[in-house]
Design an enzyme around this catalytic site. Structure first.
Site, short mmCIF file in Angstrom:
data_model
loop_
_atom_site.label_atom_id
_atom_site.label_comp_id
_atom_site.label_asym_id
_atom_site.label_seq_id
_atom_site.Cartn_x
_atom_site.Cartn_y
_atom_site.Cartn_z
N ASP A 1 42.55 65.03 77.64
CA ASP A 1 41.36 65.91 78.12
C ASP A 1 41.48 66.00 79.56
O ASP A 1 41.61 67.19 80.42
CB ASP A 1 40.19 65.95 77.83
CG ASP A 1 39.66 64.38 77.26
OD1 ASP A 1 40.29 63.31 77.68
OD2 ASP A 1 38.36 63.96 77.23
N TYR B 1 51.45 66.76 62.42
CA TYR B 1 52.54 67.51 61.81
C TYR B 1 53.47 66.76 60.59
O TYR B 1 54.34 67.53 60.05
CB TYR B 1 53.76 67.75 62.94
CG TYR B 1 52.91 68.52 64.08
CD1 TYR B 1 52.08 68.25 64.92
CD2 TYR B 1 53.41 70.00 64.17
CE1 TYR B 1 51.41 68.81 65.74
CE2 TYR B 1 52.79 70.89 65.25
CZ TYR B 1 51.88 70.27 65.95
OH TYR B 1 51.28 70.97 66.87
N LYS C 1 44.88 59.68 73.56
CA LYS C 1 43.58 59.87 73.45
C LYS C 1 43.10 58.43 72.78
O LYS C 1 42.41 58.42 71.83
CB LYS C 1 42.96 60.96 72.33
CG LYS C 1 41.65 61.08 72.51
CD LYS C 1 41.01 62.07 73.66
CE LYS C 1 39.37 62.06 73.45
NZ LYS C 1 38.64 62.86 74.73
#
Ligand code: NAD
Length: 359
Positions: free
Chosen positions: A224, A125, A191
Site C-alpha cells: 500500500d 493465480y 504485505k
C-alpha cells in the site's frame, strides 16, 4: 546473417493488427526471421476443441522464443485463460514489465525508468478456489473451524500459496537482472505485516538472497505504501520484485505513470523459453478499426531482439519509436492530448512512420 525462428501468435481482438504492424517494423530492421504462425484463443476452439492447441505449445517449445498478440478470455466459458495456461504449461515463472517514460507521452511524470519483476505462477493465480455453497467449501470451513478459525458459511474461498522455491527463483531472477542490466537497486514488495506465512516467507527469502548481491542496494516496501510512493515519486525506484497479484496491479499502475497501456511492453520468461507480449488485452471494441497503439507490442519486440542478442537492431527500433513519440505527429489517439484526437493516426500509419525513421 543468422535467421531467427520465432513462433508468432497473432491473438484476437486488436491482436492481429498489432502483430502485423510489429512484424513489418521488425523486418525493416534487416534482421532475418522465419515466422512460425500459430493461432490460439476462442477463434480456434471449434477446430481444435481447445483455445490452446498442442501445436501452439509444441511450436514455442521448439523455437524457444515467441511473440504474441493479446487473447480474449471469454467470461464463464469453462475454459481457463490461454494466457494463464501458457505461463503454466511453459513454466514461464517471471513476468518482466519495463516502465519507461518517453518524452512526448501524455504524462506528468518524467524520467521514470523502472522494471517490474512479477512472479507469474503462484499466489492467488494458482487457481485454488472454492465456490460458495459447494461441498468442498463446506469441508474447508469445517476444517478451519477445527483449527479455531471461523469463516462465514456463505463464503467463497481463494487460496494464496507462495513457496520458498518460487520466491527464491523470482527474487534471484530480479537480482541477476539488476546486475546484468546495471541497475542499482531491488525493492521487494509485500504485505508481510498481514500475511505472515506467505508474504512473510517472500520477504525473508528476499532478505536472504540480497546477501549474495552486495553490489546491489536492497530495500522492501509494503504494497500500500509502495502504491502511494510510486504515484508520488516513481523516479526513486529501479527494479521491483513482487508476488503475482501485487505485480499485476502495480504493472498497470506503472503503465499509467508512463503514458498508458499503449506503451507498456512485457515478457514472460522461463529457464529457456521466452514469450513477448504487450501488457494490454485484446480491446475488442477497437478490433479491425486500425485505431489501437502498436507501440506496446513493438516495445515487447524490442525486448525480444535484446533476448536473441540483436541489441543493435533493438536500439535502432527503440530509438525510432522514441523519436515518433517525441515528435507527436504519427501517434494513435491515446498519445494525443485532449482536443487533438482528430489528428491521431492509425495502427498501420504508426508502423509506416517508425519504418521510415529507421532507414
Ligand atoms: P484491454 O487492455 O484490452 O483494454 C482496456 C482499455 O485500454 C481499452 O478499452 C482501451 O481503451 C485501452 N487500450 C488497451 N490496449 C490499447 C492499445 N494498444 N492502444 C490504445 N488503447 C489501448 O483490457 P480489458 O478490456 O480488460 O480486456 C479485454 C480482453 O483482453 C479480456 O478478455 C482480457 O481477459 C484480455 N486480456 C488479455 C491479455 C493477454 O492476452 N495477455 C492481457 C490482458 C487482458
Amino acid at each position: 546473417m543468422e535467421t531467427h525462428n520465432i513462433t508468432l501468435i497473432p491473438g484476437d481482438g486488436i491482436g492481429p493488427e498489432l502483430t502485423e504492424a510489429t512484424r513489418r517494423v521488425l523486418e525493416a530492421t534487416g534482421i532475418k526471421f522465419r515466422w512460425e504462425i500459430v493461432h490460439a484463443g476462442t477463434d480456434v476452439m471449434a477446430e481444435y476443441g481447445t483455445p490452446l492447441p498442442p501445436l501452439v505449445l509444441a511450436s514455442i517449445k521448439r523455437n524457444k522464443v515467441a511473440l504474441k498478440g493479446p487473447i480474449t478470455t471469454p467470461v464463464g466459458s469453462g475454459f481457463r485463460s490461454v494466457n494463464v495456461a501458457l505461463r503454466k504449461e511453459l513454466e514461464l515463472f517471471c513476468c518482466l514489465r519495463p516502465c519507461k517514460s518517453y518524452a512526448g507521452t501524455p504524462t506528468p511524470y518524467n524520467n521514470v525508468d523502472l522494471v517490474i519483476v512479477r512472479e507469474n505462477m503462484e499466489d492467488l493465480y494458482a487457481g485454488i478456489e472454492y465456490e460458495k455453497g459447494s461441498e468442498k467449501v463446506s469441508k474447508l470451513i469445517s476444517f478451519l473451524k477445527e483449527q479455531g478459525t471461523t469463516v462465514r458459511p456463505d463464503s467463497g474461498i481463494s487460496i494464496k500459496p507462495l513457496s520458498e522455491f518460487g520466491c527464491r527463483r523470482i527474487v534471484r531472477f530480479a537480482f541477476e537482472y539488476a546486475r546484468a542490466h546495471k541497475r542499482r537497486k531491488v525493492t521487494a514488495v509485500h504485505k508481510a505485516n498481514i500475511m505472515k506465512f506467505s508474504d512473510g516467507l517472500f520477504l525473508a527469502v528476499a532478505r536472504d538472497t540480497a546477501k549474495d548481491y552486495p553490489d546491489i542496494e536492497f530495500e522492501d516496501r509494503i504494497v500500500d505504501n509502495m502504491s502511494m510512493q510510486l504515484v508520488k515519486k516513481p523516479q526513486q525506484f529501479d527494479v521491483l520484485v513482487c508476488p503475482n497479484l501485487y505485480g499485476d496491479i502495480l504493472s498497470d499502475l506503472c503503465a499509467g505513470l508512463v503514458g498508458g497501456l499503449g506503451v507498456a511492453p512485457g515478457a514472460n520468461l522461463g529457464d529457456d523459453i521466452a514469450l513477448f507480449e504487450p501488457t494490454h488485452g485484446s480491446a475488442p471494441k477497437y478490433k479491425g478499426l486500425n485505431k489501437a497503439n502498436p507501440m506496446a507490442m513493438m516495445l515487447s519486440a524490442v525486448l525480444m531482439l535484446r533476448h536473441i542478442n540483436e541489441s543493435a537492431a533493438a536500439d535502432r527500433m527503440e530509438k525510432a519509436i522514441e523519436s515518433i513519440i517525441g515528435e507527436g505527429k504519427y501517434v494513435t489517439y491515446d498519445l494525443k492530448p485532449d482536443g487533438e484526437q482528430g489528428n491521431a493516426v492509425g495502427t498501420s500509419q504508426v508502423a509506416d512512420a517508425i519504418i521510415s525513421r529507421m532507414i
